[in-house]
Design an enzyme around this catalytic site. Structure first.
Site, PDB file in Angstrom:
ATOM      1  N   CYS A 120      40.566  34.127  42.427  1.00 53.68           N
ATOM      2  CA  CYS A 120      41.646  34.865  43.078  1.00 53.68           C
ATOM      3  C   CYS A 120      42.755  33.921  43.554  1.00 53.68           C
ATOM      4  O   CYS A 120      42.499  33.037  44.381  1.00 53.68           O
ATOM      5  CB  CYS A 120      41.106  35.661  44.258  1.00 53.68           C
ATOM      6  SG  CYS A 120      42.399  36.435  45.239  1.00 53.68           S
ATOM      7  N   GLU A 125      45.049  38.456  55.217  1.00 50.76           N
ATOM      8  CA  GLU A 125      46.365  38.364  54.549  1.00 50.76           C
ATOM      9  C   GLU A 125      46.674  36.891  54.234  1.00 50.76           C
ATOM     10  O   GLU A 125      46.895  36.089  55.141  1.00 50.76           O
ATOM     11  CB  GLU A 125      47.505  38.949  55.388  1.00 50.76           C
ATOM     12  CG  GLU A 125      47.377  40.454  55.610  1.00 50.76           C
ATOM     13  CD  GLU A 125      47.446  41.243  54.317  1.00 50.76           C
ATOM     14  OE1 GLU A 125      48.361  40.981  53.500  1.00 50.76           O
ATOM     15  OE2 GLU A 125      46.586  42.113  54.120  1.00 50.76           O
ATOM     16  N   LYS A 148      31.383  44.845  46.286  1.00 47.93           N
ATOM     17  CA  LYS A 148      31.520  44.162  47.569  1.00 47.93           C
ATOM     18  C   LYS A 148      30.356  44.472  48.505  1.00 47.93           C
ATOM     19  O   LYS A 148      29.951  45.628  48.633  1.00 47.93           O
ATOM     20  CB  LYS A 148      32.832  44.579  48.240  1.00 47.93           C
ATOM     21  CG  LYS A 148      34.059  44.187  47.437  1.00 47.93           C
ATOM     22  CD  LYS A 148      35.325  44.837  47.974  1.00 47.93           C
ATOM     23  CE  LYS A 148      36.435  44.704  46.943  1.00 47.93           C
ATOM     24  NZ  LYS A 148      37.619  45.483  47.300  1.00 47.93           N
TER      25      LYS A 148
END
Lengths: 249, 256
Positions: free
Chosen positions: A30, A81, A57
């Site tokens: 990612c 974030e 997940k």
């Protein structure tokens, strides 16, 4: 050499965070999670990484947040974030190493450039997905290149090795993960999908410089590994295997 | 507060002294309002130039494409855009005795997320507001908006202070305020079905009253009737009347 870690999935138990450590939840491929890993490494903070299987997940993970990266302290407090995590890392780490420029204006300009990089990421992902279809859409590659021009122009106007000057700064680290993945186009589509040298001479040189950086080297994966992940998880009929690097000796 | 005309294509770039700071604004833009609130709260000396956003001057677009507000301009040529980034920048260069963000990195990160996620409230609100005049108006974003606002009510309740950021408004307060100035528009433009349910948000309602007493908020505040007049003009199908406040002020002055 980095020891690759299994991506924890549904049914797994949450590994406790060691005292005095910071935990970063990531997924090996990612680019947003990679931002946190780069920042944490560049700042020299003590952290461990737990990889998460984003297709299955774990419940304990979802209770925190549906996405990576997550930065968690040993007392359970966590931050989410990718850009907020990176800023946070810059603030809690060694104050002698500043990832952001000291000058408020330069810092703000760099933040705008990171913000605007979403105009590159979007077309990049669209184009990448298109390579998993029988007829890839070449126009998407052009759209991606068009939005990248601004970064070539900006780097040229700075006349430095890195956006940050003599060393990479936050901006360099925040956009780097995507550059590590661009070669996938050439892997899937052929040499005409490499970044054209005549159009991006500064960025290509910058990429070489970034490949010499310790933090970048720590987390670097070759384009073929990214391509394998894309095939496994994003293309139709993929194996959904996140852990193909783990068992390779 | 002196209202000034919105500069359109054909008007020249007003000169700016070397050490001066200018904020390009549109009087009714909530994003631009964020930067005005912070500028005022931080005691920064700045001038405001309003821009006609449907007929932008070329020099304005060229300064910082694609020519959005807020845009900051320094007399030495430095330029900056993006409301959240502009606001943080102004906080950094303004009065150091009034930091708008927490000095605790974790609290600061939580607050950044709050300010950031408010875009969900804004999206839902805009889906209705920008289509209010259409006969086939989908009202479901209203429920989404209320659910997102529930989180802010809950968050504020969990904080011991009057404002999100403490005893005086801070970063979160100023970043979300402009939309609280505009929620009543839904009821006014669309009807009672979209009347803002104050009773659902007791803490936020108290907070709104407290914000209305704040000097920075008072400086830039416009009542809902004014926002309504702008909205109706914006979606009238004809030219947007940006300068009705300027004319109202001129009439008042000439009557003195």
């Amino acid at each position: 050499m980095l020891a690759e870690k299994v991506h924890l999935a549904e049914g797994s138990t949450k590994p406790p965070v060691e005292n005095g450590f910071v935990r970063i939840y990531a997924m090996r491929f990612c680019p947003f999670a990679q931002r946190s890993l780069l920042a944490a490494t560049a700042k020299g903070i003590k952290f461990d990484v737990v990889n998460i299987n984003l297709e299955k997940k774990p419940k304990w993970f979802l209770e925190m947040n549906p996405a990576v990266p997550i930065l968690e302290h040993d007392d359970g407090r966590f931050v989410i974030e990718s850009l907020i995590v990176a800023d946070y890392i810059d603030e809690i780490g060694d104050s002698n190493i500043s990832l952001h420029p000291k000058d408020p204006y330069k810092k703000a300009k760099d933040r705008v450039l990171v913000d605007k990089f979403s105009s590159v990421i979007g077309p990049f992902l669209n184009c990448l997905m298109s390579f998993g279809k029988p007829e890839p859409d070449v126009k998407l590659f052009d759209a991606f290149l068009n939005n990248l021009d601004r970064y070539e122009t900006e780097l040229k106007s700075r006349n430095c090795e890195f956006f940050g000057g003599e060393k990479p700064a936050m901006l360099d680290f925040m956009i780097w993960p995507l550059f590590e993945r661009f070669e996938q186009f050439a892997i899937f589509g052929g040499k005409e999908f490499l970044l054209p040298e005549k159009r991006f001479p500064k960025l290509l040189k910058w990429m070489t410089s970034m490949l010499g950086n310790e933090a970048v080297k720590m987390w670097l994966l070759p384009a073929e590994a990214h391509a394998q992940y894309t095939r496994n998880v994003h293309f139709a009929g993929g194996s959904k295997d996140f852990d193909f690097l783990v068992n390779v000796k | 507060m002196k209202e000034t005309p919105h500069l359109a294509q054909g008007t020249p770039h007003p000169p700016l002294e070397k050490d001066a700071l200018r904020i390009y604004n549109m009087r009714f833009c909530p994003y631009a309002e964020r930067s005005l609130l912070v500028g005022s709260a931080k005691g920064i000396k700045f001038e405001v130039v309003n821009v006609n956003l449907v007929d932008k001057p070329d020099w304005f677009v060229a300064m910082n494409p694609p020519g959005l507000v807020p845009t900051l301009e320094w007399g030495d040529g430095r330029v900056l855009g993006e409301s959240l980034i502009v606001s943080e920048y102004l906080d950094e260069i303004g009065d150091a005795s009034r930091p708008l963000q927490s000095s605790d990195p974790f609290q600061k990160a939580k607050d950044k997320l709050l300010a950031d996620k408010f875009s969900q409230v804004i999206s839902a609100l805009f889906k209705i507001m920008l289509n209010y005049h259409k006969p086939e108006l989908d009202l479901s974003p209203f429920d989404d908006m209320l659910r997102y606002l529930d989180r802010y009510e809950k968050e504020l309740k969990s904080r011991p202070s009057q404002f999100f950021n403490g005893d005086k408004p801070g970063y979160v307060d100023y970043m979300i305020w402009p939309w609280f100035e505009r929620f009543e528009l839904l009821g006014v433009l669309v009807g009672d079905k979209l009347k803002f349910p104050k009773t659902r948000y007791p803490r936020l309602t108290e907070w709104t009253s407290a914000m209305l007493e704040d000097d920075a908020v008072k400086t830039w505040y416009l009542p809902v009737e004014v926002h309504e007049q702008y909205m109706r003009s914006r979606f009238s199908g004809g030219a947007t009347d940006y300068d009705f406040l300027v004319r109202q002020q001129e009439v008042k002055t000439s009557n003195l």
